[in-house]
Structures are given as C-alpha cells and as structure tokens.
Scaffold this motif. Structure first.
Motif, PDB file in Angstrom:
ATOM      1  N   ALA A 275      -3.492  -7.244 -11.361  1.00  0.00           N
ATOM      2  CA  ALA A 275      -4.028  -7.630 -12.683  1.00  0.00           C
ATOM      3  C   ALA A 275      -3.480  -6.792 -13.836  1.00  0.00           C
ATOM      4  O   ALA A 275      -3.542  -7.219 -14.988  1.00  0.00           O
ATOM      5  N   ASN A 276      -2.929  -5.598 -13.534  1.00  0.00           N
ATOM      6  CA  ASN A 276      -2.500  -4.717 -14.628  1.00  0.00           C
ATOM      7  C   ASN A 276      -1.027  -4.943 -14.963  1.00  0.00           C
ATOM      8  O   ASN A 276      -0.258  -4.002 -15.108  1.00  0.00           O
ATOM      9  N   GLY A 277      -0.634  -6.212 -15.081  1.00  0.00           N
ATOM     10  CA  GLY A 277       0.747  -6.545 -15.432  1.00  0.00           C
ATOM     11  C   GLY A 277       0.747  -7.416 -16.676  1.00  0.00           C
ATOM     12  O   GLY A 277      -0.314  -7.714 -17.244  1.00  0.00           O
ATOM     13  N   PHE A 278       1.945  -7.861 -17.083  1.00  0.00           N
ATOM     14  CA  PHE A 278       2.063  -8.667 -18.315  1.00  0.00           C
ATOM     15  C   PHE A 278       1.195  -9.924 -18.235  1.00  0.00           C
ATOM     16  O   PHE A 278       0.366 -10.187 -19.106  1.00  0.00           O
ATOM     17  N   LEU A 279       1.407 -10.706 -17.173  1.00  0.00           N
ATOM     18  CA  LEU A 279       0.674 -11.965 -17.067  1.00  0.00           C
ATOM     19  C   LEU A 279      -0.795 -11.712 -16.719  1.00  0.00           C
ATOM     20  O   LEU A 279      -1.693 -12.341 -17.284  1.00  0.00           O
ATOM     21  N   GLY A 280      -1.025 -10.759 -15.811  1.00  0.00           N
ATOM     22  CA  GLY A 280      -2.398 -10.451 -15.392  1.00  0.00           C
ATOM     23  C   GLY A 280      -3.288 -10.097 -16.563  1.00  0.00           C
ATOM     24  O   GLY A 280      -4.440 -10.550 -16.646  1.00  0.00           O
ATOM     25  N   SER A 281      -2.755  -9.315 -17.505  1.00  0.00           N
ATOM     26  CA  SER A 281      -3.583  -8.885 -18.635  1.00  0.00           C
ATOM     27  C   SER A 281      -3.968 -10.085 -19.507  1.00  0.00           C
ATOM     28  O   SER A 281      -5.090 -10.168 -20.006  1.00  0.00           O
ATOM     29  N   TYR A 282      -3.046 -11.034 -19.672  1.00  0.00           N
ATOM     30  CA  TYR A 282      -3.379 -12.256 -20.437  1.00  0.00           C
ATOM     31  C   TYR A 282      -4.370 -13.122 -19.665  1.00  0.00           C
ATOM     32  O   TYR A 282      -5.252 -13.751 -20.269  1.00  0.00           O
ATOM     33  N   ILE A 283      -4.234 -13.165 -18.350  1.00  0.00           N
ATOM     34  CA  ILE A 283      -5.176 -13.976 -17.556  1.00  0.00           C
ATOM     35  C   ILE A 283      -6.585 -13.387 -17.661  1.00  0.00           C
ATOM     36  O   ILE A 283      -7.568 -14.127 -17.809  1.00  0.00           O
ATOM     37  N   LEU A 284      -6.676 -12.060 -17.631  1.00  0.00           N
ATOM     38  CA  LEU A 284      -8.004 -11.434 -17.789  1.00  0.00           C
ATOM     39  C   LEU A 284      -8.632 -11.840 -19.120  1.00  0.00           C
ATOM     40  O   LEU A 284      -9.796 -12.239 -19.179  1.00  0.00           O
TER      41      LEU A 284
ATOM     42  N   LYS B 122     -12.637 -17.229  -7.024  1.00  0.00           N
ATOM     43  CA  LYS B 122     -11.450 -17.929  -7.519  1.00  0.00           C
ATOM     44  C   LYS B 122     -10.368 -16.847  -7.650  1.00  0.00           C
ATOM     45  O   LYS B 122     -10.538 -15.912  -8.453  1.00  0.00           O
ATOM     46  N   ILE B 123      -9.304 -16.994  -6.866  1.00  0.00           N
ATOM     47  CA  ILE B 123      -8.315 -15.906  -6.795  1.00  0.00           C
ATOM     48  C   ILE B 123      -7.013 -16.294  -7.499  1.00  0.00           C
ATOM     49  O   ILE B 123      -6.512 -17.404  -7.324  1.00  0.00           O
ATOM     50  N   VAL B 124      -6.486 -15.357  -8.297  1.00  0.00           N
ATOM     51  CA  VAL B 124      -5.124 -15.512  -8.827  1.00  0.00           C
ATOM     52  C   VAL B 124      -4.326 -14.340  -8.265  1.00  0.00           C
ATOM     53  O   VAL B 124      -4.697 -13.174  -8.450  1.00  0.00           O
ATOM     54  N   TYR B 125      -3.249 -14.680  -7.572  1.00  0.00           N
ATOM     55  CA  TYR B 125      -2.492 -13.666  -6.823  1.00  0.00           C
ATOM     56  C   TYR B 125      -1.156 -13.408  -7.526  1.00  0.00           C
ATOM     57  O   TYR B 125      -0.230 -14.214  -7.444  1.00  0.00           O
ATOM     58  N   LEU B 126      -1.061 -12.270  -8.234  1.00  0.00           N
ATOM     59  CA  LEU B 126       0.107 -11.984  -9.070  1.00  0.00           C
ATOM     60  C   LEU B 126       1.019 -10.895  -8.524  1.00  0.00           C
ATOM     61  O   LEU B 126       2.152 -10.755  -8.986  1.00  0.00           O
ATOM     62  N   ALA B 127       0.499 -10.106  -7.580  1.00  0.00           N
ATOM     63  CA  ALA B 127       1.268  -8.944  -7.113  1.00  0.00           C
ATOM     64  C   ALA B 127       2.588  -9.410  -6.513  1.00  0.00           C
ATOM     65  O   ALA B 127       2.612 -10.278  -5.654  1.00  0.00           O
ATOM     66  N   ALA B 128       3.668  -8.846  -6.985  1.00  0.00           N
ATOM     67  CA  ALA B 128       4.980  -9.278  -6.496  1.00  0.00           C
ATOM     68  C   ALA B 128       6.020  -8.190  -6.757  1.00  0.00           C
ATOM     69  O   ALA B 128       5.871  -7.367  -7.661  1.00  0.00           O
TER      70      ALA B 128
END
Ligand SMILES: NC(=O)c1ccc[n+]([C@@H]2O[C@H](COP(=O)([O-])OP(=O)(O)OC[C@H]3O[C@@H](n4cnc5c(N)ncnc54)[C@H](OP(=O)(O)O)[C@@H]3O)[C@@H](O)[C@H]2O)c1
Length: 294
Positions: free
Chosen positions: A7-16, A72-78
């Motif tokens: 969650a602490n990435g570019f997209l994750g922060s916007y999703i939060l 509800k899961i969003v999986y961003l780690a990559a």
C-alpha cells in the motif's frame, strides 16, 4: 473491510485515498516497513501492518489474523522495474509469481480480489493495433511475461485483473518523487525536460486509475480482465506538453527525443507503443469519453 497489499507505493497511496473518499470501509494496509509511511497516509480508518509477501510465515500469520473478516483485497506488491526484472529474474519470480500464488491460496474469506497488471502483457502495437482484453498477450520482456503469468494465476483462482497503461501524477509519498514531480520541477525551474515523442501509451493519472478500480470493486464487477486507460494514445512528450500547459510555462521547455536515438539506456526490451482499448470500461460506467486528467 479493504486489505491493500503493497500500500505504501505510488498507486497504493492513491487507492487508499480513493477508498477513504468513496466508502466508509476500514482498511488494513500492508507494506514492508511501516516506519516509512508518511503522515498523509495515516487515518483512523487505516491500520498499517508490516508484511513482506515473500516471508511465508509472516503471510500465514497475517492471513490467520484476518481469517474471519470479509475482505476486498487489492494486491499491488511487485518487483516491477523492467530492467531489474531482466537482471534478477529469480528474485522477481519469487515476488511476482511465487509469493502471489502463496498469498492467494493462504487468504480465506475474500469477497473481492483485484490484481493491477500492466499494458506490458500486450507487447507492441504493430500498425497501430489497439489491444482488447481478450487479445492474445505477447510481452516483449521478462516483466511483461511474469505479469501475464500472474494474471493467469489470479484469473484461474476466480479473481479479477485490471490492466493499466503508464500511470502519471504527483507522488503522495513523502519519501519518493514520481517522474511527474521531476517534470514539474524541471519545467518550473526552466531547465526543461527531454521526453520521448515516438512511443505511445494510453496514459491516465494515478487518481483515475485508483478511482475506477475502487468503483469496479464497489459495484461488484466480475469481468476477469478490464483495461483501465484513456481514449487517446499519448507519447511522454505529449504528456510533457499537457503538464507545461497546466503550469503555464513555455512549451518549448519540453524537448522531443526519440527512443531509437537513446539506445543503451534500457536493459530490458520495451514495446515501442502499446495502445489499449477501453470500450469495456466505458460500457461498465456508461461513459462517452475518458481522457488524461492531471
Ligand atoms: N505505476 C504504473 O505506471 C503502473 C502501470 C501498470 C501496472 N502497475 C502495477 O501497479 C502495482 C503498483 O505499482 P506502483 O507504481 O505503485 O509501484 P511502487 O510505488 O513501487 O509500489 C509497489 C509496492 O509494492 C511493495 N512491495 C514490493 N515488494 C514487496 C514485498 N516483497 N512485500 C511487500 N510489499 C512489497 C513496495 O513496497 P516497498 O515500498 O517496501 O518497496 C511498494 O509499496 C505494481 O504491481 C505494478 O506492476 C503500475
């Protein structure tokens, strides 16, 4: 409850931000080091947890802790820098394929699972080809191949994939600047910026990417794959011009350069252009038009 992995990435922060704006849900947000999470990403509805998805003992205990909650899961780690993936394919495989597969099978009580993938699975838009969700994938580098495989794993498990183009927007992270922020800085201070004019993507902003994803989850959409992109293919140079117009600075500060003249700067092969079809997304939301909003 939402659960955001990476969650602490570019997209994750916007999703939060999007979840907080659009829903009343609580969020469990995971990242590898919660001491690096800035104040702007803290909220009484967000619980931050340390989780390295390659540490399977930690994944098991995390899944156990949240076993009984509906998620509800969003999986961003990559591991997603294409050049690093090309240099370290085993490390990348471990994160992008093995850890994803382990997590999917370990987590119970999942009402939605969304995996953000990339236009890199499509490969080159030869003769202006516009890729639809059910077109054959043809990635040109190891990153794209691993993303294509990760999509198959997610879909086979019965979960959802969204495919994004190149995303742009200001970083919401205090510790990490985005390419967008560098462009703004260089234009504001008059240094100018060299930008590729011969490579096209159906670029949208991080905010649009996050908002459409959260809307899909909230409406319970179950299409296996949805392209989330704009109508228009833009080069990075075009994006630079849009930013210059927005800032009200001289557009000549954005200098067009060609990918073909920049040999040697990339380790991994890149598709010269990848153009996405967004008709499915527009039909889901009954939209006439989607253009880059920055
Ligand atoms: N940005 C784009 O243009 C774009 C386009 C298409 C698809 N995507 C996809 O969107 C996702 C997020 O991308 P992004 O641009 O937001 O990148 P990002 O800022 O680098 O975010 C990735 C996040 O994954 C986390 N992560 C990496 N390895 C991890 C591990 N072993 N355990 C736990 N977390 C781990 C990182 O945590 P650390 O901070 O600890 O490293 C980081 O917070 C990726 O899957 C990417 O492929 C992005």
């Amino acid at each position: 409850m939402y659960c955001i992995i990476g969650a602490n990435g570019f997209l994750g922060s916007y999703i939060l931000k999007s979840i907080l704006n659009k829903t009343q849900e609580r969020v469990v947000a995971c990242c590898r080091d919660i001491s690096l999470v800035g104040d702007t990403l803290k909220d009484e509805r967000i619980t931050w947890k340390n989780l390295d998805i390659c540490d399977f003992d930690a994944v098991n205990s995390f899944c156990n802790e949240y076993k009984s909650e509906d998620k509800k899961i969003v999986y961003l780690a990559a591991y997603h820098n294409p050049d690093l993936v090309e240099k370290n394919p085993r490390t990348a495989w471990n994160t992008n394929v093995t850890a994803l597969s382990f997590f999917l099978n370990a987590m119970e009580n999942v009402s939605a699972f969304y995996y953000p993938s990339s236009d890199s699975v499509y490969g080159n838009s030869i003769d202006g080809k516009v890729f639809k969700e059910d077109d054959k994938t043809n990635p040109v580098n190891t990153y794209g191949k691993q993303k294509a495989l990760a999509e198959k794993i997610v879909n086979t498990y019965g979960y959802q994939v969204v495919r994004y183009p190149f995303l742009i927007g200001t970083s919401l992270l205090s510790a990490k600047k985005h390419f967008y922020d560098s462009i703004v800085e260089n234009l504001k201070f008059g240094d100018g910026m060299d930008m590729f004019s011969d490579s096209y993507r159906s670029t949208i902003s991080f905010k649009q990417a996050a908002d459409y994803l959260v809307d899909l989850i909230e409406m319970g959409d179950k299409h296996p794959i949805v392209n989330i992109s704009s109508d228009k293919a833009l080069s990075k140079y075009d994006v630079g011009i849009i930013i210059a117009e927005k800032l009200g600075v001289d557009k000549n500060l954005v200098r067009a350069i060609k990918v073909e003249d920049s040999e040697g700067i990339f380790v991994a092969k890149r598709a010269s252009s990848t153009i996405m079809d967004n008709k499915l997304l527009k039909s889901i939301f009954k939209l006439e038009e989607i253009s880059l909003e920055i």
